[in-house]
Design an enzyme around this catalytic site. Structure first.
Site, PDB file in Angstrom:
ATOM      1  N   ARG A 102      10.919  13.793 -19.329  1.00 22.60           N
ATOM      2  CA  ARG A 102      11.199  12.314 -19.256  1.00 22.60           C
ATOM      3  C   ARG A 102      12.147  12.094 -20.168  1.00 22.60           C
ATOM      4  NH1 ARG A 102       8.257   7.258 -16.235  1.00 22.60           N
ATOM      5  NH2 ARG A 102       8.747   8.736 -14.478  1.00 22.60           N
ATOM      6  N   HIS A 129      15.616  11.095 -10.347  1.00 19.54           N
ATOM      7  CA  HIS A 129      14.264  11.137 -10.539  1.00 19.54           C
ATOM      8  C   HIS A 129      13.679  12.038  -9.337  1.00 19.54           C
ATOM      9  CE1 HIS A 129      10.229   9.983 -11.314  1.00 19.54           C
ATOM     10  NE2 HIS A 129      10.241   8.778 -11.243  1.00 19.54           N
ATOM     11  N   GLN A 132      10.094  12.191  -7.846  1.00 21.83           N
ATOM     12  CA  GLN A 132       9.795  11.164  -6.974  1.00 21.83           C
ATOM     13  C   GLN A 132      10.219  11.298  -5.681  1.00 21.83           C
ATOM     14  OE1 GLN A 132       7.580   8.231  -8.030  1.00 21.83           O
ATOM     15  NE2 GLN A 132       7.792   8.045  -5.893  1.00 21.83           N
ATOM     16  N   ASP A 220      13.474  -0.596  -5.664  1.00 24.91           N
ATOM     17  CA  ASP A 220      13.038  -0.428  -7.241  1.00 24.91           C
ATOM     18  C   ASP A 220      13.533  -1.036  -8.095  1.00 24.91           C
ATOM     19  OD1 ASP A 220      12.068   1.270  -9.401  1.00 24.91           O
ATOM     20  OD2 ASP A 220      13.818   2.584  -9.655  1.00 24.91           O
ATOM     21  N   CYS A 260       8.772   3.100  -5.677  1.00 25.42           N
ATOM     22  CA  CYS A 260       8.168   4.164  -6.602  1.00 25.42           C
ATOM     23  C   CYS A 260       7.006   3.587  -7.758  1.00 25.42           C
ATOM     24  CB  CYS A 260       9.030   5.007  -7.084  1.00 25.42           C
ATOM     25  SG  CYS A 260      10.048   4.427  -8.525  1.00 25.42           S
ATOM     26  N   ARG A 288       2.719  11.994  -5.306  1.00 28.74           N
ATOM     27  CA  ARG A 288       3.372  12.472  -6.730  1.00 28.74           C
ATOM     28  C   ARG A 288       2.229  13.720  -7.219  1.00 28.74           C
ATOM     29  NH1 ARG A 288       6.843   9.909 -10.093  1.00 28.74           N
ATOM     30  NH2 ARG A 288       6.729  12.048 -11.048  1.00 28.74           N
TER      31      ARG A 288
END
Ligand code: CP
Ligand code: NVA
Length: 308
Positions: A102, A129, A132, A220, A260, A288
């Site tokens: 990440r 991402h 996700q 988001d 998310c 996830r």
């Protein structure tokens, strides 16, 4: 070498295969059928940004698969003191069997993959991402029974999550409307490529247009990690772009609401929506774990197919 830097690395068939495998991991979790395909293997989990779900899901996934997760953070590793990615990559290759990362720029993940002789998986960059998105798609499919024939809405910032939704729409031929303020559009190259691939994608400014008749509404945060200094300015610009009950009233009555997480109630999503009956955010978070197991074992060639 199987890297997972963006959804395109899986392709359309690959996405569906990993969702099927994730469903299987969900079903067999905690049973003898789960197996320990990572026995004797170690996986490095590198975090140059904060995380709750990604770290939890990856660390638990590796452990439940029988492997050993090693977490490295910027603050506690030499990466944070400027050790070159290429040197880090060579050391990782000698020590572990896969690495998730990440970080900020997508080019950092690409550079790691270039210098690693082990699989590299993107656990969020400023651009994408993808892990996700697998969880989002698994959640939609679990609720709706299909990914096809649905109207998808993205409401908010044209950020990494939006870009990965656009990639998914391109690969899977989905109908996606992105509502974002001018100046906060998703990545232009990703959008171009996704439309060229067959994604039915439009960018609008009015969230009501995106929400109208939608089967899935995703949002988001308005300021992503690395944009904290812009939080107040963004909150002002994005005012009116939040997912509210009034927007949900425009959607199909059994609309699936996704976020998310982490979320800011009262900003990009209202509390009565995220905590309401159309919200599937906790299933999405759990997904996830299952999707991480699928994509890790795929990348490591432990899915029963030839990793090449
Ligand atoms: N959704 C997600 O990636 O959450 P974290 O930032 O907590 O990992
Ligand atoms: N867009 C958000 C996602 C967090 C999981 C960020 O990049 O901070």
């Amino acid at each position: 070498m199987r890297h997972f830097l963006c959804l395109n690395d899986l392709g359309a068939d690959g996405i569906i295969t990993q969702l099927d495998r994730a469903d299987q991991f969900k079903k067999t979790r905690g049973t003898t059928g789960a197996g320990r395909p990572l026995a004797g293997k170690s996986v490095a989990l590198i975090f140059e940004k904060a995380s709750t779900r990604t770290r939890l899901s990856l660390e638990v996934a590796v452990a439940e698969l029988g492997g050993h997760p090693v977490v490295l953070t910027s603050a506690g590793s030499q990466l944070g003191r400027g050790e070159p990615i290429s040197d880090t990559a060579k050391v990782l290759t000698r020590m572990v069997h896969a690495v998730t990362v990440r970080t900020f720029g997508q080019e950092r993940v690409a550079e790691l993959a270039q210098h690693c002789s082990i699989p590299v998986l993107n656990a969020l960059t400023d651009l994408y991402h993808p892990m996700q998105l697998l969880a989002d798609l698994q959640t939609v499919r679990a609720v709706k029974g299909t990914l096809k024939g649905l109207k998808y809405a993205w409401i908010g910032d044209g950020n990494n999550k939006a870009n990965s939704w656009i990639e998914a729409a391109g690969l899977l031929g989905l109908d996606l409307t992105v509502a974002c303020p001018a100046g906060f559009d998703p990545d232009a190259a990703t959008l171009r490529e996704a439309i060229a691939r067959g994604g039915r994608i439009q960018i609008v400014r009015d969230p009501k247009i995106a929400a109208q008749s939608a089967h899935v509404i995703s949002t988001d945060v308005w300021a992503s990690m690395g944009q904290e200094a812009e939080q107040a300015a963004r909150a002002a610009t994005f005012k009116g772009m939040g997912v509210t009950q009034a927007l949900l009233d425009l959607a199909t009555k059994d609309v699936v609401v996704l976020h998310c997480l982490p979320a800011h109630r009262g900003e990009e999503i209202d509390a009565d929506v995220i905590d309401g009956p159309r919200s599937f955010v906790w299933d999405q978070a759990e997904a996830r774990l299952h999707t991480s197991k699928a994509v890790l074992t795929w990348a490591m060639g432990l899915d029963g197919s030839n990793a090449g």
